[in-house]
Enzyme design. Structure first.
Site, PDB file in Angstrom:
ATOM      1  N   GLU A 124       0.721  -1.375   0.126  1.00 11.76           N
ATOM      2  CA  GLU A 124      -0.118  -0.158   0.064  1.00 11.76           C
ATOM      3  C   GLU A 124       0.885   1.172  -0.018  1.00 11.76           C
ATOM      4  O   GLU A 124       0.561   2.185  -0.837  1.00 11.76           O
ATOM      5  CB  GLU A 124      -1.082  -0.075   1.126  1.00 11.76           C
ATOM      6  CG  GLU A 124      -2.122  -0.918   1.114  1.00 11.76           C
ATOM      7  CD  GLU A 124      -3.146  -0.802  -0.051  1.00 11.76           C
ATOM      8  OE1 GLU A 124      -3.284   0.418  -0.448  1.00 11.76           O
ATOM      9  OE2 GLU A 124      -3.572  -1.848  -0.456  1.00 11.76           O
ATOM     10  N   CYS A 280     -12.397   1.493 -15.557  1.00  8.15           N
ATOM     11  CA  CYS A 280     -12.997   2.866 -15.332  1.00  8.15           C
ATOM     12  C   CYS A 280     -11.841   3.984 -15.387  1.00  8.15           C
ATOM     13  O   CYS A 280     -11.610   4.553 -14.379  1.00  8.15           O
ATOM     14  CB  CYS A 280     -14.071   3.023 -14.087  1.00  8.15           C
ATOM     15  SG  CYS A 280     -15.054   4.520 -14.130  1.00  8.15           S
TER      16      CYS A 280
END
Length: 540
Positions: A124, A280
């Site tokens: 992360e 997207c």
């Protein structure tokens, strides 16, 4: 929200997040209701009360209820059936299409909760502001060198900076190192199990990172919002207001929390981010492959505009729109930014206005001892332990005005501070390097100075090192300094004058160009005058 201690069916995802660091930096200030200016009540936006003294998790849940009660249904999911359809369609697509990435494999195969959380944590942090393709190699080398929190905690900051070199945003590595030390030294080697405690106890961990670790590693049903999720949700619910505003950010977090699947929270969060990263996308979304397009308000708007343009149906098609009771909806685009038919779904989200990076100038010098014992050596000095590029090594540099004699004088003084008296007449200006950090556009005026006939310098003050070229290429130096060194290498005696690359051999071998390619290279190579000054020429 509670932590699910059994091993969840999760997989760590990846995505390019150009706005991730900015999003993480806003987490602590955007999502507190006491920092949100209460809007004027109307059908689309109402007053959001504060909850003084409430625990963080409870306050956030209360805020989510208030947010959903105060906006138009057009920007919400209408009920459990729609939420369930979104989850099922997205997870089915994710199970079929998710990318095979090293951090996902490691987290899926790890039974130990702390090791799994560490694997997620490292990925992360690395993925903030960094492309997936770049992170893969860094992550693999990192986990090979420091496979556990205990290994990282016992490492030196110098070693961390050295491995991080080239990845950018170097404070991330430093804070990850600090966090590992805190877990080992103060928390008994156990990573906090909830998003709230992760954010509270670990340095550099904001709301997004805490939620990602908690949901993926520990199965906590908490939503996450990164740059990809912002884009997906803004399109799915037609949110055209500034996505960086406090009101919109709060609403997006509320939607993410509503959508997270209690049975597979980590997978749902990763699926939303994967959708934003691969389908997207910002500029060229592939709507035909989107698993939730039937629920997407932006896609519905595009279809309506196409029907109206073709006039294939009499009157206006029956497509739901936002209908505020009074005033302007604060989640819709402002009237000054009307729908652009040429953009389609990329009308959402609205691009936040950005301040241009401030411009600074620095003079830097590659100081070399060509005849040093053991081979040529170059001088590097260490930056301060705080601020930009903290703790990294660089060529002696000074912040100066863009040009002028004062620049040379200031740089000579800095060089002499580290290396003693120097032949000032040999200092040569070689060119410029422009490097843009997140908030600074820094122009380096590159100088070179070779100590040809002087007695080799054998001692240096603390914070300075004389390195060989091979040591330089593996040292904890920034990408900007590597660019500076290429300029120096291209202008030193015997270097290929037109080459933009350093002729020094590096750990990665290069193929010799074919005769045809050499001919093309010579044709397009820029001309450099023969009388261009070299590093060992005398001053005019």
């Amino acid at each position: 929200m509670r932590a699910i201690m059994k091993k969840p069916r999760t997989a760590v995802r990846s995505r390019p997040r150009k706005q991730a660091s900015r999003q993480e930096g806003r987490e602590k200030r955007v999502l507190s209701s006491s920092q949100v200016k209460p809007p004027t009540p109307n059908a689309c936006a109402g007053t959001m009360p504060e909850f003084p003294g409430a625990p963080a998790g409870l306050a956030r849940r209360q805020e989510e209820v208030v947010v959903q009660a105060s906006v138009s249904p057009y920007h919400l999911f209408r009920g459990t059936a729609e939420v369930r359809a979104f989850r099922e369609n997205l997870l089915r697509w994710y199970d079929r299409e998710k990318r095979d990435l090293p951090w996902r494999r490691r987290a899926e195969g790890e039974v130990d909760l702390d090791r799994r959380a560490y694997a997620v944590w490292v990925s992360e942090v690395m993925l903030q502001q960094t492309q997936v393709a770049t992170v893969i190699d860094y992550y693999t080398r990192w986990m090979q060198k420091w496979p556990t929190l205990q290994d990282l905690a016992s490492a030196s900051l110098e070693g961390v900076n050295q491995l991080w070199a080239g990845l950018g945003y170097y404070s991330r590595g430093r804070r990850l190192h600090e966090g590992a030390r805190k877990v080992v030294e103060e928390l008994g080697g156990h990573v906090p199990r909830t998003a709230e405690t992760l954010q509270q106890l670990l340095p550099g961990v904001g709301r997004y990172t805490a939620g990602a670790i908690a949901s993926i590693a520990f199965g906590q049903a908490t939503g996450v919002v990164d740059g990809n999720v912002v884009r997906v949700l803004c399109r799915v619910r037609a949110i055209g207001a500034d996505s960086s505003s406090a009101l919109v950010s709060q609403h997006l977090w509320s939607l993410a929390q509503q959508l997270v699947d209690p049975a597979r929270p980590g997978d749902l969060n990763q699926a939303a981010m994967e959708l934003g990263a691969t389908v997207c996308t910002p500029q060229h979304p592939r709507c035909s492959q989107c698993p939730v397009r039937s629920l997407c308000r932006a896609h519905q708007r595009v279809e309506r505009e196409q029907l109206l343009a073709s006039r294939s149906l009499p009157g206006s098609p029956d497509v739901e729109e936002c209908a505020p009771g009074s005033g302007q909806c604060r989640l819709c685009a402002p009237p000054s930014e009307p729908w652009d038919p040429t953009l389609g779904v990329t009308n959402f989200p609205r691009k936040a206005s950005r301040r241009p990076p401030r411009e600074e100038c620095s003079a830097t010098c590659v100081l070399e001892q060509p005849r040093a014992v053991g081979g040529p050596r170059i001088l590097l000095v260490q930056r301060p332990n705080s601020g930009l590029l903290a703790g990294l090594w660089e060529f002696p540099s000074v912040t100066t005005e863009p040009s002028g004699q004062r620049q040379r004088q200031a740089l000579l003084q800095e060089l002499q501070r580290w290396a003693g008296p120097l032949p000032a007449t040999r200092l040569r200006h070689l060119g410029q390097v422009v490097h843009t950090f997140s908030h600074i556009k820094l122009t380096y005026e590159v100088y070179g100075l070779a100590l040809e006939g002087e007695t080799p310098v054998t001692t240096t003050p603390p914070g300075a090192r004389w390195l060989t070229r091979e040591e330089f290429h593996t040292a904890a130096v920034s990408t900007a300094m590597k660019k500076v060194f290429r300029v120096y290498e291209g202008r030193r005696p015997g270097a290929c004058k037109g080459s933009k690359r350093s002729p020094v051999s590096t750990p990665s071998s290069r193929k010799k160009p074919s005769p045809g390619q050499q001919l093309l290279d010579s044709f397009f190579r820029p001309h450099i005058p023969r009388d261009a000054p070299s590093l060992n020429s005398t001053a005019q």
